[in-house]
Structures are given as C-alpha cells and as structure tokens.
Design a protein around this motif. Structure first.
Motif, PDB file in Angstrom:
ATOM      1  N   UNK A 175      -7.640   1.661   1.422  1.00  9.17           N
ATOM      2  CA  UNK A 175      -7.061   0.572   0.637  1.00  9.17           C
ATOM      3  C   UNK A 175      -6.369   1.122  -0.610  1.00  9.17           C
ATOM      4  N   UNK A 176      -7.015   2.067  -1.296  1.00  7.06           N
ATOM      5  CA  UNK A 176      -6.432   2.650  -2.498  1.00  7.06           C
ATOM      6  C   UNK A 176      -5.171   3.440  -2.180  1.00  7.06           C
ATOM      7  N   UNK A 177      -5.136   4.072  -1.022  1.00 10.03           N
ATOM      8  CA  UNK A 177      -4.001   4.924  -0.665  1.00 10.03           C
ATOM      9  C   UNK A 177      -2.831   4.130  -0.112  1.00 10.03           C
ATOM     10  N   UNK A 181      -0.795   0.366  -3.546  1.00  6.72           N
ATOM     11  CA  UNK A 181       0.586   0.533  -4.026  1.00  6.72           C
ATOM     12  C   UNK A 181       1.577  -0.388  -3.325  1.00  6.72           C
ATOM     13  N   UNK A 182       1.373  -0.598  -2.013  1.00  8.68           N
ATOM     14  CA  UNK A 182       2.284  -1.470  -1.264  1.00  8.68           C
ATOM     15  C   UNK A 182       2.211  -2.900  -1.772  1.00  8.68           C
ATOM     16  N   UNK A 183       0.997  -3.413  -1.893  1.00  8.74           N
ATOM     17  CA  UNK A 183       0.812  -4.792  -2.342  1.00  8.74           C
ATOM     18  C   UNK A 183       1.285  -4.975  -3.774  1.00  8.74           C
ATOM     19  N   UNK A 184       1.028  -3.993  -4.625  1.00 14.26           N
ATOM     20  CA  UNK A 184       1.445  -4.089  -6.032  1.00 14.26           C
ATOM     21  C   UNK A 184       2.955  -4.193  -6.148  1.00 14.26           C
ATOM     22  N   UNK A 185       3.667  -3.301  -5.473  1.00 15.64           N
ATOM     23  CA  UNK A 185       5.131  -3.306  -5.561  1.00 15.64           C
ATOM     24  C   UNK A 185       5.748  -4.553  -4.942  1.00 15.64           C
ATOM     25  N   UNK A 186       5.204  -4.987  -3.802  1.00 17.00           N
ATOM     26  CA  UNK A 186       5.820  -6.109  -3.090  1.00 17.00           C
ATOM     27  C   UNK A 186       5.557  -7.438  -3.786  1.00 17.00           C
ATOM     28  N   UNK A 187       4.567  -7.450  -4.701  1.00 16.32           N
ATOM     29  CA  UNK A 187       4.289  -8.658  -5.481  1.00 16.32           C
ATOM     30  C   UNK A 187       4.980  -8.604  -6.841  1.00 16.32           C
ATOM     31  N   UNK A 188       4.819  -7.490  -7.547  1.00 15.92           N
ATOM     32  CA  UNK A 188       5.266  -7.422  -8.940  1.00 15.92           C
ATOM     33  C   UNK A 188       6.785  -7.352  -9.066  1.00 15.92           C
TER      34      UNK A 188
END
Length: 416
Positions: A175-177, A181-188
């Motif tokens: 999840x950390x790897x 990062x994927x979820x953070x970028x695609x949301x923010x």
C-alpha cells in the motif's frame, strides 16, 4: 524482513523520516498556542529553509535594477542575464514551498514537488491559458498564477500528507509503495486544478473588481486603506498582481497610476516592522536577519522580511498591515502617482513618481515605515534566546541559513 528494510530506506530517502531539519525543544510544543499562532509558526517554518535563496535572489534583483536605472548596461545583456538568475528563484518558489512544507509535515517530498510544480508543466499551462479544452468538458477554469499561490500549495500538500499518513496506518508495504502515491496524486492534483484553482481565480477577479471600483469611483482613501493593509495577505494568496491590468491601463490612458504608490506603502511597512524587530530583539542573529531583510524590503524585495521575520514573530506582521494601511490611505489622499509600471516597489520607485507628488510619496513611505516600526517596538513580540553555534561549517564560515534560529520551547508555548 528485507521488505521492511527497503520500506524504511525508501521512507527516509523520500522525506517520510526526514532528519535534515532538526528543531530545538520538545515536539509537543508545536501543538501549543491558538490555531492562528500555529499557522504562523508553520508558514514561517516552511519559509525558513528557503530564506537563503530568497535573500540571494533579492540582492541580485536589486543589482539588476541598479544597472538598469544607472544605464550602465546599454545593450541590456548583463541586465537580462542577472534578472534571469534572480527570476529562477521566484519562478520556482511554489515548488520550493511545497517541498519545504512536506519536510515539516513528514510526508513524501517528491509527491509534494509534483503538486507544487504541476502548474509549470508547459502543456498544462497552455491549456489553462487558452481554457478552450477545459471549457469543452464543462470543467471550471483556473488561471495558472492562482494555482501556484502559496496558500493553495500549502493546503494541497497538507491534504497529501493526511492521505499518506492515513494509508500509512495500514502498515502494508504494498500500500505504501503502490497505492499511497497513486491515490495521493490522482486526488490532490485534480483538486488543485479544478476545485481550489477555479475558486481562487473567481475570488481574485471579484476582489480585483471591488478594489478597482474603490480606486476609480471617488473612494480612493478607503481603497488605499484597505488595499495597503491587505497587500501582504494578497501576496501570500497569489493575488498581489490582480490590479496590474488596471495599473497598465491607467498609465496608458492618462500617463499616471495611483495604485502602485499604495503597494510602495505596504512594502515600506514590511521594512519598518523588520527594523522594529532589529531594534527590539536582544538576539544578535535575529538582529542581523531583520536588518538584512529589512533593507531588502526597502528596496522592494519583501519576501525575506515578511516570511523570515514578520510572520515568524507574528505581531510585527500585524504592525506591518497597520502601517501599510495608514501609508496607503495617505498616498491616495494626496493622489500620489507614478508615471510608469515598476517591477520593484520601494525606494527604487522614487524616480518614477511625478514631480508634483514626490514629497507626498516620500512622506507616505516614512509614515508607513515609522508606523510599522514603532508599533512593532512598543507592541513587542516573543524574542528568541541567543544560541551559540556548536560547530563550524566545513569551510569554517557560517552559511546564510545560520542566521535563522529556532524558538526555544518555553517561548513558543507562550507566544500567541
């Protein structure tokens, strides 16, 4: 076991366990104080590590302006190169703010770098400027300069840190790897581009219309009072140039501009507050930092003084707002005018002031400077204890960042 070691190594390299910026005192002191005080501490802390670059770029920009005013470089070649050098720092400032904020929040600095630099991507910038492709999809349109405002960058990085910390509680390497990062970028990033950015753009245009109506419809003194007292806040929000078009149109139509002198008053107030800190403080490093940044502010470079001194000590920032408001109202009352658009607002603008209003421009600068300085001195602030360096740098010479000292634990808790 190997995966755990790899995860820790990746976390330390990407900012999750950043050890490069130690602070004095107990970490619990950060949570003390009211929310506004903590916000000021956070903003000041973010800009602390950027100060050396800001000071260097400011000095270079002043040198370039001197070359231009003295007509030393007739072909503008040296001026252009020098301005490029200083411009790099201010162009990349949103990027650096994002990285510094991520370091303070303990989140991934490279994810933050993407967030802070997303408005620099050429293809995206062109799309935002034209707005055609976005309008065809019925998405709200944001202007690039507002997406890169400091306050939006800090909000976006803070949200990214919250997402990363929330997923980190699951304590799963995959999840950390992959997911974090994927979820953070695609949301923010979409939030920044299509929610925060458009809202900020709309707010900027609304404020611009309101201030313009005050300046051009017989409410000049009120406009000077409000605009002069809020320019530092507009600066932080990325809206400091929202009246540039009005200023240019005024110069083109009448040969004069009455808005820029208000900006001069606000700049001089920041300088006055910084010098107030210099006189009042008992800390030699704070004195040196306040004097240096205050001098730069007088010449038109306010970022080091505002973020490195006034915001950091909180009350001087309030004093600067008051000084800017009074000076701005004075400038407008006597219809102080400039004959051309200026890149630096401070002492460097005096040659552009009309002859008939030059005395009022000087008086307005003095009023702003002295008011902010006197209020800072008598209002006081939580000073910092003198700290002696425990070691020298490799070259034996202190760096510019050594001028920045950390607040002691008891003072940070007592400040408000």
């Amino acid at each position: 076991m190997n995966q755990d070691l790899l995860s820790k190594e990746m976390s330390s390299q990407t900012g999750g366990e950043d050890k490069q910026e130690p602070t004095s005192g107990n970490d619990k002191t950060v949570t003390k104080g009211n929310p506004i005080s903590r916000l000021f501490d956070f903003i000041s802390g973010v800009f602390t590590s950027i100060l050396p670059a800001l000071i260097g770029a400011g000095i270079i920009q002043v040198i370039a302006s001197v070359l231009l005013y003295l007509d030393i470089d007739s072909n503008f070649k040296i001026f252009t190169i020098v301005m490029y050098i200083s411009g790099i720092v201010f162009y990349l400032l949103p990027f650096m703010v994002a990285v510094s904020a991520a370091k303070k929040l303990g989140s991934n600095i490279f994810i933050a770098a993407v967030i802070g630099g997303c408005s620099f991507f050429p293809s995206l910038t062109e799309v935002l400027k034209s707005a055609k492709e976005i309008s065809s999809t019925s998405l709200p349109v944001a202007e690039p300069q507002y997406i890169s405002s400091f306050i939006l960058i800090l909000i976006a990085v803070w949200l990214a840190a919250k997402i990363e910390q929330g997923l980190g509680k699951l304590n799963r390497y995959s999840i950390q790897l992959l997911v974090a990062p994927t979820l953070t970028l695609i949301i923010i990033v979409p939030l920044l581009l299509f929610v925060f950015g458009p809202l900020w753009t709309t707010l900027a245009h609304t404020l611009s219309e309101e201030f313009s109506s005050l300046f051009f419809f017989n409410s000049e003194v009120l406009a000077g009072l409000l605009y002069g007292g809020t320019i530092p806040l507009l600066h932080f929000s990325g809206m400091k140039y929202m009246l540039v078009n009005d200023m240019l149109e005024s110069v083109a139509a009448t040969g004069y501009d009455y808005i820029a002198p208000v900006m001069v008053a606000a700049v001089m107030a920041q300088a006055g507050a910084a010098f107030g800190v210099c006189i009042k403080s008992k800390n030699s490093k704070v004195k040196a930092l306040a004097a240096t940044t205050g001098l730069l502010a007088m010449l038109g470079i306010i970022e080091p003084a505002m973020y490195g001194v006034n915001v950091r000590f909180k009350k001087p920032f309030l004093a600067a707002l008051i000084g800017g408001a009074i000076g701005g109202a004075f400038m407008c009352f006597f219809e102080t005018a400039l004959t051309a658009f200026s890149g630096l607002y401070g002492l460097m603008t005096l040659p552009l002031v009309t002859d008939s209003t030059l005395v009022y421009a000087v008086l307005g600068m003095v009023i702003s400077f002295v008011t902010a300085g006197v209020i800072t001195y008598f209002m006081g602030f939580a000073d910092e204890q003198e700290e002696h360096s425990k070691g020298a740098t490799a070259s034996g010479i202190s760096t510019a960042s050594d001028l920045v000292v950390e607040k002691s634990a008891n003072q940070l808790g007592d400040s408000n």
